[in-house]
Design a protein around this motif. Structure first.
Motif, short mmCIF file in Angstrom:
data_model
loop_
_atom_site.label_atom_id
_atom_site.label_comp_id
_atom_site.label_asym_id
_atom_site.label_seq_id
_atom_site.Cartn_x
_atom_site.Cartn_y
_atom_site.Cartn_z
N LEU A 26 78.03 34.30 32.83
CA LEU A 26 79.45 34.01 33.06
C LEU A 26 79.94 32.90 32.15
O LEU A 26 81.08 32.94 31.68
CB LEU A 26 79.68 33.64 34.53
CG LEU A 26 79.69 34.81 35.51
CD1 LEU A 26 79.70 34.32 36.95
CD2 LEU A 26 80.91 35.70 35.26
N TYR A 27 79.11 31.89 31.88
CA TYR A 27 79.52 30.85 30.94
C TYR A 27 79.82 31.47 29.59
O TYR A 27 80.86 31.19 28.97
CB TYR A 27 78.42 29.79 30.78
CG TYR A 27 78.23 28.88 31.98
CD1 TYR A 27 79.30 28.48 32.77
CD2 TYR A 27 76.96 28.42 32.32
CE1 TYR A 27 79.11 27.65 33.85
CE2 TYR A 27 76.76 27.58 33.41
CZ TYR A 27 77.85 27.21 34.18
OH TYR A 27 77.66 26.38 35.25
N CYS A 30 83.03 34.00 29.97
CA CYS A 30 84.31 33.38 30.31
C CYS A 30 84.79 32.43 29.23
O CYS A 30 85.97 32.43 28.85
CB CYS A 30 84.22 32.67 31.66
SG CYS A 30 83.93 33.77 33.06
N LYS A 181 83.46 31.18 46.33
CA LYS A 181 83.77 31.38 44.92
C LYS A 181 84.85 30.43 44.41
O LYS A 181 85.07 30.31 43.21
CB LYS A 181 84.21 32.82 44.68
CG LYS A 181 85.57 33.19 45.27
CD LYS A 181 85.92 34.63 45.00
CE LYS A 181 87.31 34.99 45.52
NZ LYS A 181 88.38 34.27 44.78
N THR A 199 81.25 30.01 39.74
CA THR A 199 81.21 29.77 38.29
C THR A 199 82.54 30.10 37.61
O THR A 199 82.99 29.34 36.73
CB THR A 199 80.07 30.58 37.64
OG1 THR A 199 78.83 30.16 38.21
CG2 THR A 199 80.03 30.36 36.14
N GLU A 200 83.17 31.18 37.97
CA GLU A 200 84.42 31.54 37.28
C GLU A 200 85.50 30.49 37.53
O GLU A 200 86.20 30.08 36.60
CB GLU A 200 84.88 32.93 37.71
CG GLU A 200 83.96 34.05 37.21
CD GLU A 200 84.48 35.43 37.56
OE1 GLU A 200 85.48 35.85 36.97
OE2 GLU A 200 83.87 36.09 38.43
N ASP A 204 87.23 27.86 34.78
CA ASP A 204 88.69 27.69 34.66
C ASP A 204 89.08 26.22 34.82
O ASP A 204 89.96 25.71 34.11
CB ASP A 204 89.42 28.54 35.69
CG ASP A 204 89.43 30.02 35.31
OD1 ASP A 204 89.18 30.33 34.13
OD2 ASP A 204 89.70 30.86 36.19
#
Length: 515
Positions: A26-27, A30, A181, A199-200, A204
């Motif tokens: 995800l890092y 994203c 989340k 993580t998302e 952000d």
């Protein structure tokens, strides 16, 4: 990708074995979507590269995965990165490992701080231009540096809450029912989450912090300086539990008439509300056995109490004292010395920011009894104005703040030897002391008489060489004894404002009056 918000930026992610594959993916995904490049960094123990294995949790993180890292924390240039992230799970524990065998009781703390990854993250924490992220267990890499974690608002995995608290961090859980989340906490240039499942949202928040730039200084809670600026600039402090209307309107009209700029401040930034009976010309004051508010003044107070009017709009967004001045820690707090150092640093910055103001006024009413009189932040504001040689005005129960604002080392009354007035004993209610819950609504609580006779407190606080002057039976009672201007109660409000103006701009400036 040149139009992406983070185009050209680099993000360092500190990893070790037992990383979570989904988090690392995800890092990369994203941040790439925002135009940034992710670089994996670790301690390579003298090797050109190392291969690290993922955590395995049957049914959750499965099967085993590997990543190759060729960037060492001691070889990369910290300043090349817009953000530095400590990844989740037990990577931070492994990154704290030391090869030293000469650890003693005397040098243990130093050894822990000098582990390469901890040292790298410490340097990042000292650079406000770099955003720091600590995911899940990541704060374990920062707990060896309580001087940097103390006073910072963070969230983390539940297994290290005690470690964070013992290092002086302020564990700050999200509001109840926040989804896992979304559990992210932002404290300026430090972003934390409670789990890799956030993580998302974490990415952000880091992106937003990068775009916002370095954390603003202590003047951030203050409004922009107006253009053009008034002849003088006065800070007016009000309670959130009810102020007496005329005690605001009286001095405020004097300030407006002389072209002064006025900022309003409340303890937590909530809009202040007038005490309902201070808007009622028919209210019969029990101690005085007569009405105390004219129909004209009642109408003015109602306009200021109404957010939809131009007058009411002035009070809509007061400065939050809690966001401006720091809170002194409990003496029993874990890592007290670090917290006290953090408090004093923040206090010094806040004190410097009062340079824009020429004077402060503490408005009275019953509300100050609740949130101003024994409010350490209010005391710190008063002491800041006193030390800066700026006049301090107070009305009615607001004068009690002057009796309790004391240097914590000396603890001597700042009005010792001074002459003051305030709500005299003859004006005290025997019943009906009340507070405001919301606009035009009393709290369902009748205190009876006030919690203390203010006159006695002021007599004791001024000492044998000073004095309290109630001037009961006289139409007004306002005293000037530099740098203090004090007003007794409602009918003295406009005169309090006028005398403060004469202290600032009189020819010559007023230094003594009324006694």
């Amino acid at each position: 990708m040149s139009n992406a918000p983070l185009a050209g930026k680099k993000i360092a992610v500190l990893v070790e074995s037992q990383f979570i594959p989904g988090e690392i993916r995800l890092y990369r995904e994203c941040f790439a979507a925002y135009g940034a490049t992710v670089e994996l960094v670790s301690r390579l123990w003298g090797n050109p590269s190392l291969r690290f294995y993922s955590t395995v949790e049957p049914g959750v993180v499965d099967p085993l995965e590997w990543i190759d890292v060729d960037k060492d924390v001691d070889q990369v240039a910290l300043e090349d990165y817009a953000a530095v992230i400590v990844s989740a799970n037990y990577t931070s524990v492994r990154l704290r490992a030391s090869e030293r065998r000469d650890v003693t009781a005397a040098n243990a703390a130093q050894v822990a701080r000098e582990v390469p990854a901890a040292r790298f993250f410490r340097r990042a924490m000292q650079n406000k231009a770099i955003v720091k992220g600590a995911a899940c267990h990541g704060l374990w890499l920062l707990t060896p540096a309580p001087d940097l974690l103390a006073g910072r608002r963070v969230i983390c995995n539940s297994v290290l809450i005690a470690d964070v608290i013992n290092a002086g961090g302020l564990y700050t859980p999200c509001v109840p029912n926040t989804l896992e989340k979304d559990q992210v906490v932002v404290d300026g240039d430090l972003v934390t989450n409670s789990s890799w499942h956030a993580t998302e949202a974490f990415v952000d928040a880091i992106k937003d912090a990068i775009l916002a730039g370095p954390a603003r200084d202590a003047t951030a809670p203050l409004p922009p300086l107006p253009e053009p600026r008034g002849k003088r600039h006065v800070l007016v402090m009000l309670s959130e539990w009810g102020y007496w209307g005329e005690e605001l309107i009286g001095p405020l009209e004097e300030f407006d008439r002389d072209g002064y700029t006025v900022d309003f401040c409340t303890p937590t930034g909530k809009r202040p509300n007038a005490i309902p009976v201070s808007m009622d010309p028919d209210f019969f004051d029990p101690p005085l056995q007569r009405p105390v508010t004219s129909a004209e003044m009642a109408a003015k107070v109602r306009r200021y109490d109404d957010p939809s009017t131009p007058e009411g709009a002035r009070l809509q967004h007061p400065i939050s004292l809690a966001a401006w001045f720091p809170e002194r820690p409990y003496y029993s707090a874990p890592a007290f010395v670090r917290l006290l150092e953090a408090y004093n640093r923040a206090l010094e910055a806040a004190r410097e920011s009062i340079a824009r103001y020429d004077a402060v006024l503490l408005v009275g009413g019953s509300g100050p009894v609740v949130d101003m009189v024994n409010n350490q932040r209010v005391h710190d504001v008063i002491l800041a104005f006193l030390d800066a040689g700026k006049p301090i005005a107070a009305e009615c129960y607001g004068v009690a703040c002057l009796a309790f604002a004391r240097d914590m080392n000396i603890r001597k009354s700042i009005i010792w030897g001074k002459h003051v007035t305030g709500h005299c004993l003859e004006y005290d209610y025997k019943d009906g002391t009340a507070f405001v819950k919301a606009r035009d609504t009393f709290l369902d609580f009748n205190m009876g008489p006030p919690p203390y006779p203010l006159e006695f407190i002021l007599r004791d606080a001024t000492g044998p060489d000073g004095g309290f002057h109630g001037n009961f039976g006289h139409p007004t009672s306002v005293l000037v004894d530099w740098p203090f201007v004090t007003g007794r109660s409602t009918p003295d409000s406009a005169l309090t404002g006028r005398k403060l103006i004469e202290v600032l701009d009189g020819d010559p400036p007023l230094r003594r009056w009324g006694w």
